[in-house]
Design a protein around this motif. Structure first.
Motif, short mmCIF file in Angstrom:
data_model
loop_
_atom_site.label_atom_id
_atom_site.label_comp_id
_atom_site.label_asym_id
_atom_site.label_seq_id
_atom_site.Cartn_x
_atom_site.Cartn_y
_atom_site.Cartn_z
N VAL A 41 0.76 -1.24 0.01
CA VAL A 41 -0.23 -0.06 -0.14
C VAL A 41 0.92 1.37 -0.16
CG1 VAL A 41 -1.63 1.40 1.43
CG2 VAL A 41 -1.90 -1.18 1.37
N GLU A 42 0.62 2.32 -0.81
CA GLU A 42 1.37 3.48 -0.91
C GLU A 42 0.80 4.18 0.46
OE1 GLU A 42 1.30 5.68 -4.54
OE2 GLU A 42 2.74 4.13 -5.58
N VAL A 43 1.85 4.75 0.99
CA VAL A 43 1.46 5.63 2.29
C VAL A 43 2.44 6.82 2.09
CG1 VAL A 43 1.71 5.93 4.88
CG2 VAL A 43 0.94 3.55 3.74
N THR A 44 1.68 7.69 2.52
CA THR A 44 2.41 9.25 2.10
C THR A 44 2.71 9.95 3.77
OG1 THR A 44 1.60 9.69 0.15
CG2 THR A 44 2.70 11.58 1.20
N LEU A 45 4.05 10.03 4.05
CA LEU A 45 4.19 10.75 5.44
C LEU A 45 5.54 11.67 5.25
CD1 LEU A 45 4.53 7.38 7.63
CD2 LEU A 45 2.52 9.13 7.56
N PRO A 46 5.38 12.48 6.19
CA PRO A 46 6.51 13.57 6.15
C PRO A 46 7.93 12.78 6.29
CG PRO A 46 5.01 13.91 8.04
CD PRO A 46 4.60 12.98 7.55
N TRP A 47 8.91 13.22 5.97
CA TRP A 47 10.52 12.66 6.07
C TRP A 47 10.97 13.34 7.33
CZ3 TRP A 47 12.93 8.68 5.12
CH2 TRP A 47 14.57 8.69 5.18
N LEU A 48 11.49 12.65 8.09
CA LEU A 48 12.18 13.00 9.32
C LEU A 48 11.56 13.80 10.55
CD1 LEU A 48 15.75 13.80 7.95
CD2 LEU A 48 15.01 11.69 8.99
N ARG A 49 10.55 14.57 10.27
CA ARG A 49 9.93 15.09 11.30
C ARG A 49 8.62 15.78 10.66
NH1 ARG A 49 13.55 18.67 8.55
NH2 ARG A 49 12.91 20.49 7.65
N PRO A 50 7.75 16.16 11.53
CA PRO A 50 6.43 16.17 10.95
C PRO A 50 6.13 17.49 10.11
CG PRO A 50 6.44 15.96 13.61
CD PRO A 50 7.79 16.25 13.05
N ASP A 51 6.93 18.30 10.12
CA ASP A 51 6.92 19.42 9.08
C ASP A 51 7.74 19.17 7.81
OD1 ASP A 51 9.41 19.96 10.39
OD2 ASP A 51 8.90 22.24 10.68
N GLY A 52 8.50 17.91 7.81
CA GLY A 52 9.28 17.66 6.70
C GLY A 52 8.76 17.19 5.41
N PRO A 53 9.40 17.17 4.31
CA PRO A 53 8.81 17.03 2.94
C PRO A 53 8.07 15.67 2.85
CG PRO A 53 11.22 16.71 2.89
CD PRO A 53 10.96 17.03 4.24
N LEU A 54 6.81 15.86 2.31
CA LEU A 54 6.31 14.47 2.12
C LEU A 54 6.93 13.38 1.33
CD1 LEU A 54 2.51 16.00 1.86
CD2 LEU A 54 3.65 14.96 4.02
N VAL A 55 6.90 12.08 1.69
CA VAL A 55 7.45 11.20 0.95
C VAL A 55 6.51 10.08 0.79
CG1 VAL A 55 9.34 9.30 0.95
CG2 VAL A 55 9.69 11.70 1.68
N THR A 56 6.43 9.31 -0.29
CA THR A 56 5.20 8.08 -0.57
C THR A 56 6.34 6.91 -0.75
OG1 THR A 56 3.60 9.59 -1.52
CG2 THR A 56 3.73 7.25 -2.03
N LYS A 57 5.86 5.93 0.14
CA LYS A 57 6.71 4.68 0.33
C LYS A 57 5.37 3.59 0.12
CE LYS A 57 10.75 6.02 0.83
NZ LYS A 57 11.88 6.03 0.02
N ARG A 58 5.77 2.48 -0.56
CA ARG A 58 4.83 1.32 -0.61
C ARG A 58 5.36 0.47 0.49
NH1 ARG A 58 5.76 -1.87 -5.49
NH2 ARG A 58 3.78 -2.94 -5.25
N LEU A 59 4.36 0.53 1.35
CA LEU A 59 4.53 -0.46 2.52
C LEU A 59 4.09 -1.99 2.43
CD1 LEU A 59 3.72 1.83 5.44
CD2 LEU A 59 5.91 1.59 4.33
#
Length: 179
Positions: A41-59
């Motif tokens: 499933v593709e999940v998008t979350l911020p990178w490293l910290r809550p205000d970090g750039p959004l990154v999408t990964k397949r989990l």
């Protein structure tokens, strides 16, 4: 992935160390079946910290409702520890209480299990250290030495393996009479 006060964020593994760990064929087969049953499933979350750039990964492992990443604590409380209770390894919590917060009863135990299996199979401590993300094999030895088989056990196993599959001929009096 790590949990912050503001929610989940993607991040490198513990101590920012990327690890290359061999994937055994049997585990790869089970993982493939899992992916066929539960596609990544593709999940998008911020990178490293809550205000970090959004990154999408397949989990590969997501919540049962497919709505996002599995939190380590959710897995511990809802899957891992109930399985340990069912197996009789730990006691069930009292009604209304949570499971005991013990590191050796959580997912960290899987890390120790992995290390103990490799040590028992004779894996090199330096290699195991790299798999676990330790920069010092001496640290790995200090933490996991209690999991290493004894010298006596290793000696017996080594000799047993040497003669594995052989059918020893009798060596009693009958053998001497046949010659």
């Amino acid at each position: 992935m790590k949990v912050t006060k503001e929610g989940l964020v993607f991040s490198p593994p513990k101590r920012n160390k990327i690890r290359n760990v061999p994937l055994p064929d049997r585990v790869a087969h089970v993982l493939k079946r899992h992916m066929e049953t539960f596609p990544p499933v593709e999940v998008t979350l911020p990178w490293l910290r809550p205000d970090g750039p959004l990154v999408t990964k397949r989990l590969l492992f997501t919540r049962l409702d497919g709505a996002g990443a599995v939190r380590r604590t959710d897995f511990n409380d809802r899957t891992w520890k109930p399985a340990l209770v069912s197996a009789g390894v730990i006691p069930a919590p009292r009604p209304g209480e949570r499971h005991q917060a013990a590191r050796e009863q959580g997912m960290h135990a899987l890390r120790h299990f992995y290390a103990s299996v490799l040590l028992d199979a004779g894996e090199n401590v330096k290699v195991l250290s790299a798999y676990l993300g330790h920069s010092d094999p001496g640290f790995t030895l200090r933490v996991y030495t209690h999991l290493m088989p004894s010298s006596d056990a290793r000696a017996r196993k080594a000799v047993d393996c040497l003669y594995e599959g052989t059918d020893p001929a009798p060596d009693g009096p009958e053998t001497a009479q046949r010659e």
